[in-house]
Design an enzyme around this catalytic site. Structure first.
Site, PDB file in Angstrom:
ATOM      1  N   ASP A  14       0.813  -1.219   0.000  1.00  0.00           N
ATOM      2  CA  ASP A  14       0.000   0.000   0.000  1.00  0.00           C
ATOM      3  C   ASP A  14       0.845   1.268   0.000  1.00  0.00           C
ATOM      4  O   ASP A  14       0.551   2.223  -0.736  1.00  0.00           O
ATOM      5  CB  ASP A  14      -0.949  -0.004   1.204  1.00  0.00           C
ATOM      6  CG  ASP A  14      -1.990  -1.112   1.115  1.00  0.00           C
ATOM      7  OD1 ASP A  14      -2.360  -1.471  -0.014  1.00  0.00           O
ATOM      8  OD2 ASP A  14      -2.419  -1.610   2.169  1.00  0.00           O
ATOM      9  N   ARG A  95       1.350   3.099  16.244  1.00  0.00           N
ATOM     10  CA  ARG A  95       0.872   4.235  15.447  1.00  0.00           C
ATOM     11  C   ARG A  95       1.172   5.589  16.075  1.00  0.00           C
ATOM     12  O   ARG A  95       1.606   6.507  15.372  1.00  0.00           O
ATOM     13  CB  ARG A  95      -0.620   4.094  15.154  1.00  0.00           C
ATOM     14  CG  ARG A  95      -1.039   2.875  14.328  1.00  0.00           C
ATOM     15  CD  ARG A  95       0.019   2.349  13.400  1.00  0.00           C
ATOM     16  NE  ARG A  95      -0.474   1.290  12.522  1.00  0.00           N
ATOM     17  CZ  ARG A  95       0.295   0.358  12.002  1.00  0.00           C
ATOM     18  NH1 ARG A  95       1.589   0.328  12.299  1.00  0.00           N
ATOM     19  NH2 ARG A  95      -0.196  -0.547  11.194  1.00  0.00           N
ATOM     20  N   ASP A 124      -6.428   1.760  11.695  1.00  0.00           N
ATOM     21  CA  ASP A 124      -5.203   2.558  11.683  1.00  0.00           C
ATOM     22  C   ASP A 124      -5.415   3.965  11.134  1.00  0.00           C
ATOM     23  O   ASP A 124      -4.712   4.898  11.517  1.00  0.00           O
ATOM     24  CB  ASP A 124      -4.113   1.844  10.880  1.00  0.00           C
ATOM     25  CG  ASP A 124      -3.479   0.717  11.663  1.00  0.00           C
ATOM     26  OD1 ASP A 124      -3.546   0.765  12.904  1.00  0.00           O
ATOM     27  OD2 ASP A 124      -2.901  -0.198  11.047  1.00  0.00           O
ATOM     28  N   SER A 175      -1.771  -9.352   4.253  1.00  0.00           N
ATOM     29  CA  SER A 175      -1.380  -8.036   4.737  1.00  0.00           C
ATOM     30  C   SER A 175      -0.764  -8.232   6.109  1.00  0.00           C
ATOM     31  O   SER A 175      -1.410  -8.780   7.015  1.00  0.00           O
ATOM     32  CB  SER A 175      -2.601  -7.116   4.827  1.00  0.00           C
ATOM     33  OG  SER A 175      -2.230  -5.873   5.383  1.00  0.00           O
TER      34      SER A 175
END
Length: 399
Positions: A14, A95, A124, A175
């Site tokens: 991505d 994050r 996210d 993923s």
């Protein structure tokens, strides 16, 4: 002069696709920022070069392994953080730290836009953007996969058409997000919740059903912070890293769950968190020994709420800050050693010792030397059960 976009870069599908796409779509220069969170796998210099090969004008790698361990994993450990009682917040913890370094890079390179590779279905996007709202509300945010309706198959086709140097393909559809605290795997055949994960899904853990000798470890804590293994003084990063290897070799920390996402859907997630699972089990047991009963009961609710806040992307929120203070205060006496056996996918506590222990052998024993005054118990029980007795009598009169 074109805008500069600071991209949270992982080296995967991505974010690699996002580099040329943002450059074309927005006529912008892309600054890729990769943060080393102890994820292992590819070397960071390979990821740094890949960003340039995909078209980034600057490619930055931040070594944040020790920072992640001390400032993010340790607070999660002290909160016994398990979302839905199972998930140790593998991705959630990383994050806010990434956001912190994105803001630093935006200031350093003159970025006015921040970008991430999240879709509109995931948690996210909230974690990145809630963090940015708290730390740098002036920055514009763009998420190509979400804002420009990218699907995974379109991203793969775009990557193949552009000849981007990434591994993900239709033959390797998973993923994956990983860091020091664990590894998250989704998509592919895992989206059918009847399908069991195969061994190819796993990387941090060995098959727990295979025969092997057990591994015994002693973990030392000081005020809820892990400070040593087997008598050796180590940093939190070194402890988590070693336990990932040792507990992982015993198959500890595999989690397969259907999870309630913040955006309102349920998703199937497979996690590996050998070090986290072992440490949380050890820390919870040491708290059982050293934390007073009512504080321990209240803290369990605080721990759950703390986990939900971090999962929901509210690391920088006022409520989390307040809960941090309570949790930190509750750690004052969480000192001592926990002995564990790592074997067959389990991390089993077999011994506890602490100079701050609230366990009193002379009160607990049923043998000679018992100092518990049992003569007090009868009156205590009568008074304790008095409200229920009175309520029962009332109900009998009305019935």
């Amino acid at each position: 002069m074109p805008d500069r976009v600071v991209l949270a870069y992982s080296g995967g599908l991505d974010t690699s696709v996002a580099i040329p796409y943002l450059a074309e779509k927005m006529n912008a220069e892309v600054v890729a920022v990769a943060v080393d969170l102890g994820q292992g796998g590819e070397e960071m210099d390979v990821i740094q070069k890949r960003a340039v090969d995909c078209g980034a004008v600057e490619s930055v790698v931040v070594d944040a392994k020790e920072e992640f361990a001390a400032d993010f994993c340790v607070p999660a450990l002290q909160a016994n953080a398990l979302y839905m009682d199972r998930y140790p917040l593998v991705s959630s913890l990383s994050r806010p730290l990434i956001v912190k370094h994105l803001v630093t890079a935006a200031k350093q390179f003159g970025g006015t836009i921040v970008s991430h590779g999240c879709t509109g279905k995931g948690n996210d996007q909230v974690r990145f953007e809630a963090g940015l709202a708290a730390l740098a509300p002036d920055l514009q945010i763009i998420a190509p996969a979400r804002d420009f309706a990218w699907t995974r198959d379109k991203a793969i086709e775009y990557a193949e058409a552009k000849g981007l140097p990434i591994e993900t393909s239709k033959k390797n559809p998973f993923s994956i997000d990983q860091n020091l605290w664990g590894r998250a795997v989704e998509t592919g055949f895992l989206e059918d919740i009847w399908n069991g994960p195969t061994e190819e899904v796993y990387s941090y853990t060995a098959d727990p059903t295979l025969a092997r000798e057990p591994d015994e470890v002693v973990i030392t804590f000081e005020q809820g912070v892990p400070t040593g293994l087997d008598g050796r003084t180590l940093t939190p990063y070194e402890i988590i890293d070693e336990l990932n290897r040792r507990a992982g070799a015993q198959g500890v920390g595999r989690i397969d769950m259907v999870e309630d996402r913040l955006v309102g859907i349920k998703s199937r997630e497979v996690y590996e968190a050998p070090g986290a699972v072992a440490l949380i089990a050890a820390h919870m047991e040491l708290e059982n020994v050293t934390v007073e009963r009512d504080l321990a009961r209240f803290k369990r609710g605080v721990d759950q709420r703390w986990s939900e806040l971090v999962y929901d992307g509210l690391w920088f929120s006022p409520l989390k800050s307040a809960l941090d203070a309570l949790i930190a205060d509750a750690q004052k006496h969480v000192n001592g050693d926990i002995r564990m056996t790592l074997h067959g996918g389990n991390a089993t506590v077999t011994g506890r010792r602490s100079v701050d222990s609230l366990y009193d052998f002379s009160l607990a024993t049923y043998d000679t030397g018992d100092t518990f005054d049992q003569s007090l118990a009868k009156g205590f029980v009568q008074l304790f059960s008095l409200p229920a007795k009175i309520a029962a009598a009332r109900d009998a009169r009305k019935g």
